[in-house]
Design a protein around this motif. Structure first.
Motif, mmCIF file in Angstrom:
data_model
loop_
_atom_site.group_PDB
_atom_site.id
_atom_site.type_symbol
_atom_site.label_atom_id
_atom_site.label_comp_id
_atom_site.label_asym_id
_atom_site.label_seq_id
_atom_site.Cartn_x
_atom_site.Cartn_y
_atom_site.Cartn_z
ATOM 1 N N GLY A 182 -3.320 3.797 -1.981
ATOM 2 C CA GLY A 182 -3.164 3.180 -3.290
ATOM 3 C C GLY A 182 -2.717 1.752 -3.067
ATOM 4 O O GLY A 182 -1.723 1.511 -2.380
ATOM 5 N N LEU A 183 -3.468 0.811 -3.571
ATOM 6 C CA LEU A 183 -3.160 -0.596 -3.329
ATOM 7 C C LEU A 183 -2.548 -1.221 -4.572
ATOM 8 O O LEU A 183 -3.053 -1.018 -5.677
ATOM 9 N N ILE A 184 -1.476 -1.935 -4.352
ATOM 10 C CA ILE A 184 -0.775 -2.606 -5.450
ATOM 11 C C ILE A 184 -0.772 -4.087 -5.117
ATOM 12 O O ILE A 184 -0.227 -4.485 -4.088
ATOM 13 N N VAL A 185 -1.426 -4.894 -5.942
ATOM 14 C CA VAL A 185 -1.413 -6.334 -5.678
ATOM 15 C C VAL A 185 -0.946 -7.060 -6.938
ATOM 16 O O VAL A 185 -1.068 -6.538 -8.048
ATOM 17 N N GLY A 186 -0.397 -8.254 -6.744
ATOM 18 C CA GLY A 186 0.036 -9.001 -7.911
ATOM 19 C C GLY A 186 1.055 -10.054 -7.574
ATOM 20 O O GLY A 186 1.087 -10.570 -6.455
ATOM 21 N N ARG A 187 1.929 -10.349 -8.550
ATOM 22 C CA ARG A 187 2.902 -11.426 -8.390
ATOM 23 C C ARG A 187 4.070 -10.972 -7.542
ATOM 24 O O ARG A 187 4.596 -9.866 -7.719
ATOM 25 N N GLU A 188 4.468 -11.818 -6.627
ATOM 26 C CA GLU A 188 5.511 -11.477 -5.659
ATOM 27 C C GLU A 188 6.792 -10.981 -6.333
ATOM 28 O O GLU A 188 7.390 -9.984 -5.922
ATOM 29 N N GLU A 189 7.155 -11.665 -7.403
ATOM 30 C CA GLU A 189 8.397 -11.328 -8.096
ATOM 31 C C GLU A 189 8.376 -9.870 -8.598
ATOM 32 O O GLU A 189 9.376 -9.154 -8.530
ATOM 33 N N ALA A 209 0.831 -1.212 0.000
ATOM 34 C CA ALA A 209 0.000 0.000 0.000
ATOM 35 C C ALA A 209 0.861 1.256 0.000
ATOM 36 O O ALA A 209 1.897 1.308 0.683
ATOM 37 N N VAL A 210 0.435 2.244 -0.772
ATOM 38 C CA VAL A 210 1.097 3.558 -0.762
ATOM 39 C C VAL A 210 0.049 4.641 -0.536
ATOM 40 O O VAL A 210 -1.120 4.339 -0.263
ATOM 41 N N ASN A 211 0.485 5.875 -0.642
ATOM 42 C CA ASN A 211 -0.346 7.032 -0.301
ATOM 43 C C ASN A 211 -1.713 7.120 -0.989
ATOM 44 O O ASN A 211 -2.719 7.383 -0.357
ATOM 45 N N ASN A 212 -1.751 6.946 -2.289
ATOM 46 C CA ASN A 212 -3.038 6.895 -3.009
ATOM 47 C C ASN A 212 -2.816 6.174 -4.339
ATOM 48 O O ASN A 212 -1.695 5.760 -4.628
ATOM 49 N N LEU A 272 11.519 5.278 -4.661
ATOM 50 C CA LEU A 272 10.307 6.097 -4.657
ATOM 51 C C LEU A 272 9.255 5.534 -3.688
ATOM 52 O O LEU A 272 8.406 6.264 -3.183
ATOM 53 N N ALA A 273 9.329 4.237 -3.420
ATOM 54 C CA ALA A 273 8.348 3.599 -2.524
ATOM 55 C C ALA A 273 8.372 4.285 -1.157
ATOM 56 O O ALA A 273 7.336 4.468 -0.517
ATOM 57 N N ARG A 274 9.567 4.678 -0.715
ATOM 58 C CA ARG A 274 9.694 5.340 0.584
ATOM 59 C C ARG A 274 9.019 6.722 0.549
ATOM 60 O O ARG A 274 8.336 7.133 1.479
#
Ligand SMILES: *Cc1c(COP(=O)(O)O)cnc(C)c1O
Length: 476
Positions: free
Chosen positions: A303-310, A149-152, A320-322
């Motif tokens: 902001g939700l990011i889902v998917g393949r672990e790799e 999850a991130v900010n939006n 940028l994730a930080r």
């Protein structure tokens, strides 16, 4: 008439201040604020008199100035960001903060507002990651391998594009270069990420071979964007997500789906248009899906990011994730919201957005009649109060063509312009936001939260008290 005698009668700032101090104002409010308000009130009176207003209509008594000063202090010390009552019938009202949080999510926010286990691994007594709090929940409720999850969602899209495609090419259909809410335009986000946009197809038709032909050694990502806030009808063709996923597999390029609205459970059974759920998108084998926390999910801004672990590993580890990371209050609310979906049947009751979407028409009518009766009691003689059928919206750029038949209460003032009542209700410490429809104020009950009917009644009682004060004032 000479205004001077009245000017001389104006109470001095010090006298008013002394009285307010005796009432404890200087303990409750910053001194500078109280002094500024007293000065302003005195100055207003002085100007009225200097302007030549009839001194007999300008009340310069100490009591009058005190009343005005108290009101001004109260008004100026209200926070500009505060709770409102949404009686617009628009569930995800962007101006009113999109999704209202569930009771559990609110408690979770309050709970972690102090110190928390945000980045503490309690068992190992060491540093933990804030992301563990939603990682497996996101995976559980969407069926994905992993989640982040991130900010939006704008941040989610920017992060994924940057992490996977900076300096490379991203293929998108011309029919999906959307603008969301005025400040999120897909081509601009793409530019900000440093990825090169490769547009394919036409506005109305994009075929699989359009994508296929555009693939080069520079291609880093195939992107599909959900047209969440508009529809395209007529002579149209859209390449489906499964087709795009197959192409991605074949050419060895990851596929991203920006879903935006992010329904977790199928809204189709409510008779709403088919909106792809996150789980359905994940099932196609797509590498990464992004969606908002505060649209159909009914949680906090996120902001939700889902998917393949790799693929998620590359996204999580990008610098940028930080910069785009989610804060602890959002995280707590998000985890609590996601937990509702572990039991989808209960989610319909516990997540306010879902409860509002699924409220039966009979229930809305019953609630409107009850509110109308209460308002009739207090407004009889000054306004016509009635119950009407109305139509609400999902809002927030979701399900754009969906009309939500609902019931509302109309209030038609007998001798005042309705705009004045509307303005008054909007400026209360707890503003009541309705809509003006044909000379009446319309309050749609669908978007009222439990207990808010009583608060609407309270707001109108305040309005009524103010009106009778005003008419007494003009009578003397
Ligand atoms: C709403 C939306 C966004 C932006 O999401 P925010 O959470 O408002 O930042 C991006 N893409 C799509 C398709 C959307 O519907």
């Amino acid at each position: 008439m000479d205004p001077k005698p009245s000017l001389r009668q104006l109470p001095q700032v010090e006298r008013i201040l002394a009285r307010l101090e005796a009432e404890g104002y200087l303990l409750r409010y910053p001194r500078a604020l109280v002094v500024a308000c007293v000065r302003e009130v005195v100055e207003r009176k002085r100007r009225s008199l200097l302007r030549g207003e009839d001194p007999s209509t300008v009340d310069v008594s100490l009591e009058a100035l005190l009343t005005e000063a108290r009101e001004l202090v109260a008004r100026k010390s209200l926070p500009s960001l505060r709770r409102v009552i949404n009686a617009t019938g628009i569930i995800l009202h962007t101006n009113l903060g999109r999704a209202p949080l569930s009771e559990a999510a609110r408690r979770a926010v309050a709970e972690v507002a102090g110190y928390s286990t945000l980045e503490l691994d309690v068992e190992k007594r060491g540093r933990g990651s804030r992301h563990v709090h939603v990682e497996s929940l996101l995976a559980q409720v969407t069926g994905a391998e992993s989640g982040f999850a991130v900010n939006n969602n704008a941040a989610a899209v920017l992060l994924v594009l940057t992490a996977l495609a900076q300096g490379k090419e991203v293929i998108v259909s011309r029919g999906e270069l959307v603008e969301i809410g005025g400040s999120f335009r897909m081509p601009d986000v793409m530019a900000a990420s440093g990825a090169r946009l490769v547009e394919v197809g036409t506005t109305n038709k994009t075929y699989l071979w359009d994508y296929e032909q555009a693939v080069t050694p520079q291609t880093a990502l195939l992107l599909k964007v959900h047209r969440s806030n508009f529809t395209l009808r007529g002579f149209v063709h859209e390449t489906s997500l499964p087709e795009l996923v197959q192409l991605g597999r074949r050419v060895g390029i990851p596929v991203m789906y920006d879903l935006g609205s992010g329904a977790i459970i199928d809204l189709h059974r409510l008779g709403l248009p088919r909106e792809p759920t996150v789980g359905e998108a994940v099932e196609t084998g797509v590498d990464v899906v992004t969606f908002s926390g505060d649209k159909l999910l009914g949680g906090p801004q996120a902001g939700l990011i889902v998917g393949r672990e790799e693929v998620l590993r590359r996204i999580r580890s990008h610098p940028l994730a930080r910069a785009l990371r989610i804060d602890k209050l959002d995280l707590a609310a998000l985890a609590a919201t996601l937990r509702h979906y572990l039991d989808p049947e209960r989610a319909w009751q516990e997540v306010p957005v879902l409860r509002m979407l699924s409220a039966p028409l009979e229930e809305l009518e019953r609630r409107a009649r009850r509110l109308s009766a209460r308002l009739q009691e207090i407004l009889g003689g000054v306004a016509h109060v009635g119950v009407v059928e109305t139509v609400g919206e999902v809002g927030g750029g979701s399900l754009p063509e969906t009309h939500l038949p609902s019931f509302g209460v109309t209030i038609r003032p007998l001798s005042d312009p309705v705009e004045r009542w509307d303005q008054f209700l909007r400026s209360l410490p707890l503003p009541v936001i309705g809509v003006i429809r044909e000379d009446a104020l319309l309050l749609d009950v669908r978007t009222l939260l439990p207990g808010e009917e009583e608060e609407v009644v309270g707001g109108l009682q305040t309005l009524l008290a103010e009106l009778s004060m005003a008419s007494e004032g003009s009578g003397t």
